[in-house]
Design an enzyme around this catalytic site. Sequence first.
Site, mmCIF file in Angstrom:
data_model
loop_
_atom_site.group_PDB
_atom_site.id
_atom_site.type_symbol
_atom_site.label_atom_id
_atom_site.label_comp_id
_atom_site.label_asym_id
_atom_site.label_seq_id
_atom_site.Cartn_x
_atom_site.Cartn_y
_atom_site.Cartn_z
ATOM 1 C CG LEU A 12 -1.781 1.235 1.449
ATOM 2 C CD1 LEU A 12 -2.723 1.471 0.258
ATOM 3 C CD2 LEU A 12 -2.600 1.127 2.739
ATOM 4 C CG ASP A 36 11.693 -0.380 14.821
ATOM 5 O OD1 ASP A 36 10.440 -0.362 14.826
ATOM 6 O OD2 ASP A 36 12.373 -1.288 15.322
ATOM 7 C CB ILE A 37 6.698 2.702 13.502
ATOM 8 C CG1 ILE A 37 6.252 1.250 13.395
ATOM 9 C CG2 ILE A 37 6.726 3.386 12.150
ATOM 10 C CD1 ILE A 37 4.795 1.116 12.949
ATOM 11 C CB ALA A 60 1.163 -2.807 10.081
ATOM 12 C CE1 TYR A 125 -2.494 -6.559 11.355
ATOM 13 C CE2 TYR A 125 -4.535 -7.652 10.712
ATOM 14 C CZ TYR A 125 -3.614 -6.643 10.529
ATOM 15 O OH TYR A 125 -3.794 -5.710 9.543
ATOM 16 C CE LYS A 129 -3.150 -2.306 11.661
ATOM 17 N NZ LYS A 129 -2.094 -1.504 10.995
#
Length: 289
Positions: A12, A36-37, A60, A125, A129
């Site tokens: 995306l 690195d988030i 993600a 997951y 999220k």
Amino acid sequence: MKVAVIGANGQLGSDIVTEFQKVGEDAAELTHADVDISLLESMRNALGSIKPSVIVNAAAMHHVENCEKEPLRAYEVNALGARNLSIVARELDAKLVHVSTDYVFDGSKKKPYVESDPVAPLNVYGNTKLAGEAFIRGTAEKYFIVRTSALYGRNPCRAKGGKNFVDLMLKLAGERDELRVVDDEFVSPTSTAELAKQITELSRTDHYGLYHATAEGCCSWYEFAKTIFEVTNTKVNLKIASPNEFPAKVPRPKYSVLENAGLKKLGLNALSKWQEGLQAYLTAKGQHS
Ligand SMILES: NC(=O)c1ccc[n+]([C@@H]2O[C@H](COP(=O)([O-])OP(=O)(O)OC[C@H]3O[C@@H](n4cnc5c(N)ncnc54)[C@H](OP(=O)(O)O)[C@@H]3O)[C@@H](O)[C@H]2O)c1
């Protein structure tokens, strides 16, 4: 408008970069090799030097089985990563666009989910999220949370590796005498090209909040495969897989269809029917019959 796209080489993210560039925006591309988030200082340094007015997070950890095996890492990336970006976005007075998932729902509604429906994720997951969404709502000021579903695009999904569902079906059709696909799991297959356009348009508004953004309508994976073969005029012996033929290792919603209620209310829904998105994707690849 200066934009920073995180996960810029993802399925995306790469289309989001292209879409911002198409409309003449300066899009800085940040990949996992750059940032690195899950590390606040990493994000502060990178975004502090770019000084974007819009931050788009398409990064993600979303391989469902890997999230189950490594729940702490999934939480660090999907939940704390979203928190870190919210903190930095607030510090820079930037808008934050964050991509979330249909897997925040358990699928029991059996009718398209709207943004106000109660959430009940079935796996690590989905839970991580959802925690990411909560951090954003509590920390960011100017945010768009965009939940989407069943993506396919010109670049492969890095987390899943290999081909997307459309390309995989076409490849397998050339290799096997018979293909068997499940008919009891319903999604809205969404083209990343269309979603990227939607995200770009939304980010230029100040209608902050939570949005569902998927292609219109829904189908089972079997129906999706059948349509792929019809549109490409591919001859294949396609059968419905019997229940439990492909047992899921991790629980997943059997029905995760989203209604773009928020976007429609604002007159901003830019996503077409899933069949149209599929045809455009196959036409762009030169595979439309
Ligand atoms: N794919 C789907 O069907 C689907 C459905 C619903 C929602 N979504 C959501 O859509 C978004 C984009 O998915 P996608 O299909 O484009 O996935 P993708 O191709 O796997 O892209 C994800 C990107 O995130 C990067 N990344 C992972 N961990 C990171 C970290 N800690 N710091 C910085 N970058 C990191 C990856 O880099 P590396 O590969 O180098 O690690 C990759 O470039 C995700 O938020 C996902 O949850 C996807």
